[in-house]
Scaffold this motif. Structure first.
Motif, PDB file in Angstrom:
ATOM      1  N   GLY A   1       0.800  -1.235   0.000  1.00 51.51           N
ATOM      2  CA  GLY A   1       0.000   0.000   0.000  1.00 51.51           C
ATOM      3  C   GLY A   1       0.827   1.277   0.000  1.00 51.51           C
ATOM      4  N   THR A   2       2.164   1.171   0.033  1.00 50.01           N
ATOM      5  CA  THR A   2       2.959   2.401   0.020  1.00 50.01           C
ATOM      6  C   THR A   2       3.186   2.861  -1.425  1.00 50.01           C
ATOM      7  N   GLU A   3       3.519   4.136  -1.568  1.00 47.62           N
ATOM      8  CA  GLU A   3       3.834   4.696  -2.895  1.00 47.62           C
ATOM      9  C   GLU A   3       5.333   4.633  -3.141  1.00 47.62           C
ATOM     10  N   THR A   4       6.095   5.048  -2.124  1.00 43.16           N
ATOM     11  CA  THR A   4       7.551   5.033  -2.254  1.00 43.16           C
ATOM     12  C   THR A   4       8.133   4.327  -1.042  1.00 43.16           C
ATOM     13  N   MET A   5       8.975   3.378  -1.294  1.00 40.17           N
ATOM     14  CA  MET A   5       9.604   2.683  -0.159  1.00 40.17           C
ATOM     15  C   MET A   5      11.005   2.235  -0.519  1.00 40.17           C
ATOM     16  N   MET A   6      11.814   2.052   0.523  1.00 40.05           N
ATOM     17  CA  MET A   6      13.144   1.485   0.324  1.00 40.05           C
ATOM     18  C   MET A   6      13.274   0.271   1.217  1.00 40.05           C
ATOM     19  N   PHE A   7      13.822  -0.787   0.644  1.00 34.93           N
ATOM     20  CA  PHE A   7      14.074  -2.012   1.393  1.00 34.93           C
ATOM     21  C   PHE A   7      15.587  -2.163   1.538  1.00 34.93           C
ATOM     22  N   VAL A   8      16.037  -2.390   2.754  1.00 36.42           N
ATOM     23  CA  VAL A   8      17.470  -2.569   2.979  1.00 36.42           C
ATOM     24  C   VAL A   8      17.723  -4.015   3.362  1.00 36.42           C
ATOM     25  N   LYS A   9      18.603  -4.646   2.621  1.00 38.60           N
ATOM     26  CA  LYS A   9      18.928  -6.041   2.900  1.00 38.60           C
ATOM     27  C   LYS A   9      20.292  -6.090   3.555  1.00 38.60           C
ATOM     28  N   ALA A  10      20.292  -6.281   4.875  1.00 38.07           N
ATOM     29  CA  ALA A  10      21.548  -6.259   5.616  1.00 38.07           C
ATOM     30  C   ALA A  10      21.919  -7.678   6.013  1.00 38.07           C
ATOM     31  N   SER A  11      22.873  -8.256   5.282  1.00 40.02           N
ATOM     32  CA  SER A  11      23.345  -9.610   5.586  1.00 40.02           C
ATOM     33  C   SER A  11      24.859  -9.604   5.503  1.00 40.02           C
ATOM     34  N   THR A  12      25.439 -10.529   4.743  1.00 45.14           N
ATOM     35  CA  THR A  12      26.888 -10.539   4.542  1.00 45.14           C
ATOM     36  C   THR A  12      27.312  -9.194   3.973  1.00 45.14           C
ATOM     37  N   GLY A  13      26.602  -8.789   2.921  1.00 45.09           N
ATOM     38  CA  GLY A  13      26.797  -7.468   2.337  1.00 45.09           C
ATOM     39  C   GLY A  13      25.583  -6.618   2.662  1.00 45.09           C
ATOM     40  N   LEU A  14      25.526  -5.444   2.060  1.00 41.93           N
ATOM     41  CA  LEU A  14      24.424  -4.544   2.344  1.00 41.93           C
ATOM     42  C   LEU A  14      23.871  -4.026   1.015  1.00 41.93           C
TER      43      LEU A  14
ATOM     44  N   ALA B   1      23.059   6.388   7.365  1.00 38.41           N
ATOM     45  CA  ALA B   1      23.000   6.226   5.907  1.00 38.41           C
ATOM     46  C   ALA B   1      21.562   6.402   5.406  1.00 38.41           C
ATOM     47  N   LEU B   2      20.606   5.874   6.153  1.00 34.31           N
ATOM     48  CA  LEU B   2      19.202   5.994   5.731  1.00 34.31           C
ATOM     49  C   LEU B   2      18.738   7.448   5.763  1.00 34.31           C
ATOM     50  N   ALA B   3      19.273   8.222   6.705  1.00 30.42           N
ATOM     51  CA  ALA B   3      18.913   9.645   6.754  1.00 30.42           C
ATOM     52  C   ALA B   3      19.386  10.343   5.474  1.00 30.42           C
ATOM     53  N   ARG B   4      20.582   9.993   5.016  1.00 21.04           N
ATOM     54  CA  ARG B   4      21.105  10.605   3.777  1.00 21.04           C
ATOM     55  C   ARG B   4      20.242  10.217   2.587  1.00 21.04           C
ATOM     56  N   VAL B   5      19.918   8.924   2.524  1.00 21.56           N
ATOM     57  CA  VAL B   5      19.075   8.455   1.421  1.00 21.56           C
ATOM     58  C   VAL B   5      17.700   9.111   1.519  1.00 21.56           C
ATOM     59  N   GLY B   6      17.208   9.210   2.757  1.00 17.41           N
ATOM     60  CA  GLY B   6      15.878   9.776   2.972  1.00 17.41           C
ATOM     61  C   GLY B   6      15.792  11.215   2.508  1.00 17.41           C
ATOM     62  N   ASN B   7      16.870  11.984   2.720  1.00 20.22           N
ATOM     63  CA  ASN B   7      16.850  13.387   2.293  1.00 20.22           C
ATOM     64  C   ASN B   7      16.795  13.527   0.779  1.00 20.22           C
ATOM     65  N   ILE B   8      17.142  12.476   0.067  1.00 20.81           N
ATOM     66  CA  ILE B   8      17.059  12.517  -1.392  1.00 20.81           C
ATOM     67  C   ILE B   8      15.773  11.885  -1.891  1.00 20.81           C
ATOM     68  N   MET B   9      15.410  10.754  -1.278  1.00 20.95           N
ATOM     69  CA  MET B   9      14.272   9.987  -1.792  1.00 20.95           C
ATOM     70  C   MET B   9      12.955  10.328  -1.101  1.00 20.95           C
ATOM     71  N   ASN B  10      13.009  10.744   0.144  1.00 22.43           N
ATOM     72  CA  ASN B  10      11.834  11.033   0.965  1.00 22.43           C
ATOM     73  C   ASN B  10      10.765   9.940   0.868  1.00 22.43           C
ATOM     74  N   PRO B  11      11.110   8.725   1.263  1.00 22.65           N
ATOM     75  CA  PRO B  11      10.141   7.625   1.130  1.00 22.65           C
ATOM     76  C   PRO B  11       9.087   7.644   2.226  1.00 22.65           C
ATOM     77  N   GLU B  12       8.015   6.916   1.951  1.00 24.03           N
ATOM     78  CA  GLU B  12       6.944   6.751   2.927  1.00 24.03           C
ATOM     79  C   GLU B  12       7.402   5.740   3.991  1.00 24.03           C
ATOM     80  N   MET B  13       8.181   4.768   3.550  1.00 28.19           N
ATOM     81  CA  MET B  13       8.575   3.694   4.458  1.00 28.19           C
ATOM     82  C   MET B  13       9.945   3.150   4.089  1.00 28.19           C
TER      83      MET B  13
END
Ligand SMILES: [Zn+2]
Length: 404
Positions: free
Chosen positions: A216-229, A326-338
């Protein structure tokens, strides 16, 4: 007149080459319902067809018993589901050290899946062979066999050029042949089956958007944090890839220009600070000489943190603070809902979301949080199945006809 017991082979319905716009629109609607049963309004949104077009074609498809209306949720529901259509959709997530394969009959929502310890690290021949073996096995578990596979979505740990499906860049730790579309390697195993390739974190984002925390979101970012990121970005229901397929590579944001050299060849990337091996090393160092039962991987470390081990908790929470910056930096560019925290660290989201949010609040523009609907950071709902489920849906939605 079509009887309500008529059944169709999904491959015949979806693969038939046709230049007609009407056929293309019918296929779009059938594919949308296969991705997820929904109301006519939801289908119109997903297919970007007009309500009138959807309504006309849905009537026709109902009469042919390709679609049926499900009233089981009451009048409010009225969801369209598949009628007599048989087929299996498959999704594969290839990670550095493992594979997940998911399969689902297109007329049900129940997922079969299997994992293996073979991954990209073992080289192309191994992961292709192992994926093919698992695909047959998991497709068989749905009650239909591999001859009913309509599409295979393949998520791999590499950046894929969206125009050519060729690999743009792969971690230099992987000794991969970079020529050609990786899907062609499966042609011997599954001739004719459309195989759609994308970056595995992009597809995990898509899975979480369709079926998990991002619904139901319009803009979202998914972060996959495992061996790599890795990460994936969804904008208006579409995966945002950028020109070279290198969008959302959050693991390679520079956090410290004087930091450790990263496997990408740059220095001080986020991944050098919060990558799985780095976190486990910190715990091993803290306990060196004092404890023998040291964790060897993230999974063991997370279990110990949950059981109250203060060293493991501190290392994970510090990692989470760095991810938050890092998410704050991305957020200032992308401004996601979630934003959704997934991958191995997603399993510890109850420990990790709060410290990350504190940092996000410190470094984001205020309006993102001082709002009646602030940007949210939540843990993944699909867990380690996000990538395979997203791959499955992504390939199912892609309209590819097959020349016989
Ligand atoms: Zn890097």
């Amino acid at each position: 007149m079509t009887s309500s017991s008529t059944t169709y082979d999904a491959r015949a319905l979806l693969w038939k080459p046709s230049d007609s716009l009407r056929d293309a629109n019918r296929r779009k609607i059938i594919r949308a319902v296969m991705v997820e049963p929904g109301t006519q309004v939801q289908i119109a949104r997903l297919t970007e067809l007009s309500q009138a077009t959807v309504s006309g074609l849905v009537n026709e498809l109902q009469q042919e018993n390709i679609l049926r209306v499900d009233n089981s949720e009451g009048a409010r529901g009225n969801k369209l589901r598949l009628g007599g259509v048989r087929g299996v959709a498959v999704g594969v997530e290839v990670n550095h050290n493992g594979l997940t394969v998911a399969a689902r009959r297109v007329d049900t929502s129940s997922i079969e899946y299997e994992t293996a310890d073979f991954g990209a690290e073992q080289g192309g021949n191994v992961w292709v062979r192992e994926s093919a073996r698992l695909i047959r096995e998991v497709a068989g578990a749905t009650g239909l066999d591999a001859d009913h596979i309509v599409s295979i979505g393949l998520g791999i740990p590499a950046a894929i050029d969206p125009r050519t499906s060729r690999v743009t860049q792969v971690a230099s730790s992987l000794d991969w042949d970079l020529t050609g579309d990786p899907a062609t390697r499966f042609k011997d195993h599954f001739p004719n089956v459309p195989i759609i390739v994308d970056n595995e974190a992009n597809l995990a984002a898509y899975g979480e958007y369709l079926y998990g925390a991002g619904r139901g979101t319009e803009t979202m970012m998914f972060v996959k944090a495992s061996t790599g990121l890795g990460a994936g970005m969804i904008v208006g229901g579409l995966i945002y890839r950028g020109r070279h397929g290198l969008a959302s590579e959050i693991g390679h944001l520079t956090m410290d220009p004087l930091g450790t050299v990263c496997r990408c060849g740059n220095r001080g990337c986020l991944e050098t600070i919060v990558g799985g091996a780095r976190l486990v090393d910190q715990v091993r160092q803290a306990y060196a000489g004092y404890r023998m039962d040291l964790p060897t991987g993230l999974e063991g470390m997370i279990e110990r943190a949950k059981a109250g081990d203060q060293v493991c908790r501190r290392v994970l929470q510090d990692a989470s603070r760095n991810i938050g910056i890092a998410l704050a930096r991305v957020g200032n560019i992308m401004n996601p809902e979630m934003m959704v925290l997934g991958g191995e660290l997603g399993r510890a989201s109850d420990l990790l979301v709060e410290p990350a949010v504190q940092e996000m609040r410190l470094y984001s523009l205020r309006g993102m949080f001082d709002h009646t609907q602030p940007t949210k950071l939540v843990g993944s709902e699909l867990g380690l199945l996000a990538g395979a489920r997203g791959a499955l849906a992504f390939a199912l939605k892609a309209d590819r006809t097959v020349d016989a």
